[in-house]
Design an enzyme around this catalytic site. Structure first.
Site, mmCIF file in Angstrom:
data_model
loop_
_atom_site.group_PDB
_atom_site.id
_atom_site.type_symbol
_atom_site.label_atom_id
_atom_site.label_comp_id
_atom_site.label_asym_id
_atom_site.label_seq_id
_atom_site.Cartn_x
_atom_site.Cartn_y
_atom_site.Cartn_z
ATOM 1 N N CYS A 47 -2.923 2.065 6.375
ATOM 2 C CA CYS A 47 -2.998 1.601 7.772
ATOM 3 C C CYS A 47 -3.659 2.668 8.618
ATOM 4 O O CYS A 47 -4.281 2.388 9.630
ATOM 5 C CB CYS A 47 -1.615 1.350 8.349
ATOM 6 S SG CYS A 47 -0.644 0.244 7.376
ATOM 7 N N GLU B 116 8.328 3.295 14.130
ATOM 8 C CA GLU B 116 9.104 3.610 12.940
ATOM 9 C C GLU B 116 9.212 5.131 12.845
ATOM 10 O O GLU B 116 8.530 5.862 13.546
ATOM 11 C CB GLU B 116 8.382 3.086 11.705
ATOM 12 C CG GLU B 116 8.082 1.611 11.847
ATOM 13 C CD GLU B 116 7.933 0.929 10.527
ATOM 14 O OE1 GLU B 116 8.961 0.551 9.948
ATOM 15 O OE2 GLU B 116 6.793 0.781 10.079
ATOM 16 N N ASN C 238 0.811 -1.227 0.000
ATOM 17 C CA ASN C 238 0.000 0.000 0.000
ATOM 18 C C ASN C 238 0.842 1.275 0.000
ATOM 19 O O ASN C 238 0.404 2.302 -0.488
ATOM 20 C CB ASN C 238 -1.014 0.000 1.147
ATOM 21 C CG ASN C 238 -0.388 0.155 2.499
ATOM 22 O OD1 ASN C 238 0.761 -0.233 2.716
ATOM 23 N ND2 ASN C 238 -1.133 0.714 3.434
ATOM 24 N N GLU D 124 4.083 -3.611 12.475
ATOM 25 C CA GLU D 124 3.137 -2.521 12.218
ATOM 26 C C GLU D 124 1.934 -3.187 11.546
ATOM 27 O O GLU D 124 2.012 -3.544 10.374
ATOM 28 C CB GLU D 124 3.840 -1.521 11.291
ATOM 29 C CG GLU D 124 3.119 -0.244 11.085
ATOM 30 C CD GLU D 124 2.763 0.395 12.379
ATOM 31 O OE1 GLU D 124 3.653 0.609 13.215
ATOM 32 O OE2 GLU D 124 1.571 0.643 12.592
HETATM 33 C C1 UN1 Z 1 0.526 3.184 6.049
HETATM 34 O O1 UN1 Z 1 -0.604 3.213 5.620
HETATM 35 O O2 UN1 Z 1 1.044 2.119 6.418
HETATM 36 O O3 UN1 Z 1 0.113 8.865 7.708
HETATM 37 C C2 UN1 Z 1 1.446 4.355 6.111
HETATM 38 C C3 UN1 Z 1 -0.077 8.392 6.578
HETATM 39 C C4 UN1 Z 1 1.132 8.128 5.706
HETATM 40 C C5 UN1 Z 1 1.733 6.811 6.003
HETATM 41 C C6 UN1 Z 1 0.755 5.678 5.995
HETATM 42 N N1 UN1 Z 1 2.103 9.184 5.912
HETATM 43 O O4 UN1 Z 1 -1.178 8.102 6.170
#
Ligand code: UN1
Length: 436
Positions: free
Chosen positions: A224, A403, A92, A190
């Site tokens: 995420c 991270e 993703n 994660e």
């Molecule tokens: C993710 O979806 O694993 O804060 C990372 C955010 C992005 C990073 C997402 N800077 O949505």
């Protein structure tokens, strides 16, 4: 043995190469995994940002120098690399996340074995080509494509790999942690999320609508950090729903390469089936406001497109309010007041990101204190983390590691405490300097 500032210079060169090739990398990303081009550029930019941040760490990477309790004795602590870092990444954020992991691993002096998602090997290949061009010595960065069962397990089981960093599903994360535990390996995870936006009765509803839409349907809900729940004080449920419905209807679904498109496809057929089956569950639990179908018209037929979907009158404990769907499905959960909003927000096994929309400074600070997530936003959606702050989740979203930020160095280094005695005699700590 390469001095860390010299390692940092290679990271810097890599960041500069990514910047030079930003458009080419972004287009390749959109073609391979579908996110719209503006977001693909953001993904590349996040990789550049972490490369530059970690390049600077080459000249910091501080330990501590502290007084010894004994005279003529010196005490300090330093960081040292673990050895080989095994890096297993999702599709993703196919460039940003590999950079979040490889950059701190490399600047601290580890070598890397990198297994990208089977859905995005091309993005990984482009990244690693630029790493080679930037000047990482041969053997320092190793790319191995293939499935989790074949390549991932081999990395996790290898006695030569000291640390595993994984972003992906909770199921896989749990398996990795169990396998790695047999060898007492360090594992940074994660995993899943069920991020929520709280909209209180005094919120700026137009702003909240912008924030919710972007968090729920940006990247087709496949971040995420995406918001899949909006927890709303009853007094504003109707006006918020009206705004959300109108704005969602106007979203254009299609190819991420088309600048007029807002929402691209899902990653693959399995993802479409999963979203579809959750919509089926949602129909039995709540009220479908709009969407809920695979897109089959015109150019979209045969692709992995799914309409942005909103459910109203969802209960906080309903399955669609609890389980990670990872697609464009938003659940609106009505609540009575701040207290019940906070409880609903926290009633999940996950804890990555959350947000609150309010104009009441006291409630904003209560939310900052009360929300059980690794990231909290005030008057913004749940996405948009910046690379110089810790990124990671509470509860089952992870296992306590972070991270990004300088804290990412902790994942990839061992501490060594060093005592230097220049008294010329035996000095016993806790004994010689205390009364008998
Ligand atoms: C993710 O979806 O694993 O804060 C990372 C955010 C992005 C990073 C997402 N800077 O949505």
């Amino acid at each position: 043995r390469t001095p860390a500032p010299k390692r940092g210079e290679i990271l810097y060169a890599f960041g500069a190469l990514m910047a030079e090739h930003k458009e080419r990398l972004a287009r390749a990303m959109t073609r391979e995994m579908g996110k719209v081009l503006a977001e693909a550029r953001g993904d590349v930019q996040e990789g550049i940002d972490i490369a530059y941040l970690m390049a600077g760490e080459g000249r910091r990477m501080a330990g501590e120098t502290v007084p010894s309790e004994l005279p003529d004795k010196w005490a300090m602590s330093i960081r040292q690399p673990l050895g080989v870092a095994g890096i297993i990444t999702p599709w993703n954020f196919p460039m940003a996340i590999p950079c979040w992991k490889t950059m701190p691993a490399l600047v601290t002096g580890n070598t890397v074995v990198f297994k990208p998602s089977s859905d995005t090997p091309h993005c990984a290949t482009l990244l690693v080509e630029l790493m080679a061009e930037a000047g990482f010595p041969p053997g320092v960065v190793n790319l191995v494509t293939g499935s989790g069962g074949e390549v991932g397990d081999a990395i996790v089981d290898s006695p030569d790999v000291s640390i595993i960093s994984f972003t992906g599903s909770s199921t896989t994360g749990r398996e990795i942690a169990q396998r790695a535990a047999r060898r007492l390996k360090r594992v940074s995870l994660e995993l899943g999320g069920k991020n929520g936006v709280v909209v209180l009765g005094d919120a700026d509803l137009d702003l909240a609508t912008d924030g919710v839409l972007w968090s729920a349907f940006g990247t087709t809900g496949q971040r995420c950090t995406a918001a899949s729940r909006v927890i709303v004080e009853r007094s504003v449920v109707e006006p918020l729903l009206q705004r959300l419905e109108a704005r969602t209807r106007a979203l254009r679904l299609g190819s991420g390469l088309d600048p007029a498109v807002d929402v691209g496809p899902l990653i693959n057929a399995g993802a479409v089936d999963k979203v579809d089956s959750y919509v089926g569950i949602g129909r039995t639990e709540a009220e479908l406001v709009l969407g809920g179908r695979r897109a089959t018209e015109g150019d979209l037929a045969g692709g992995h497109f799914f309409e942005p979907t909103i459910f109203a009158a969802v209960g906080a404990m309903d399955r669609i309010g609890q389980e990670e769907i990872f697609g464009p499905v938003l659940s609106v959960i009505p609540v009575d007041d701040y207290g019940s909003a906070m409880l609903a927000l926290n009633q999940t096994r996950y804890g990555l990101s959350s947000s609150v929309f309010t104009r009441d400074i006291n409630k904003a600070f209560r939310a900052m204190r009360d929300f059980e997530t690794g990231i909290v936003y005030v008057n913004a959606g749940t996405t948009g983390a910046e690379v110089h702050l810790p990124f990671g989740g509470w509860k089952e979203t992870g296992n306590g590691h972070r991270e990004a930020g300088h804290i990412a160095l902790d994942t990839y280094t061992e501490w060594k405490s060093i005592y230097v005695d220049f008294s010329g005699r035996l000095q016993r700590a806790q004994i010689d300097n205390q009364p008998a």
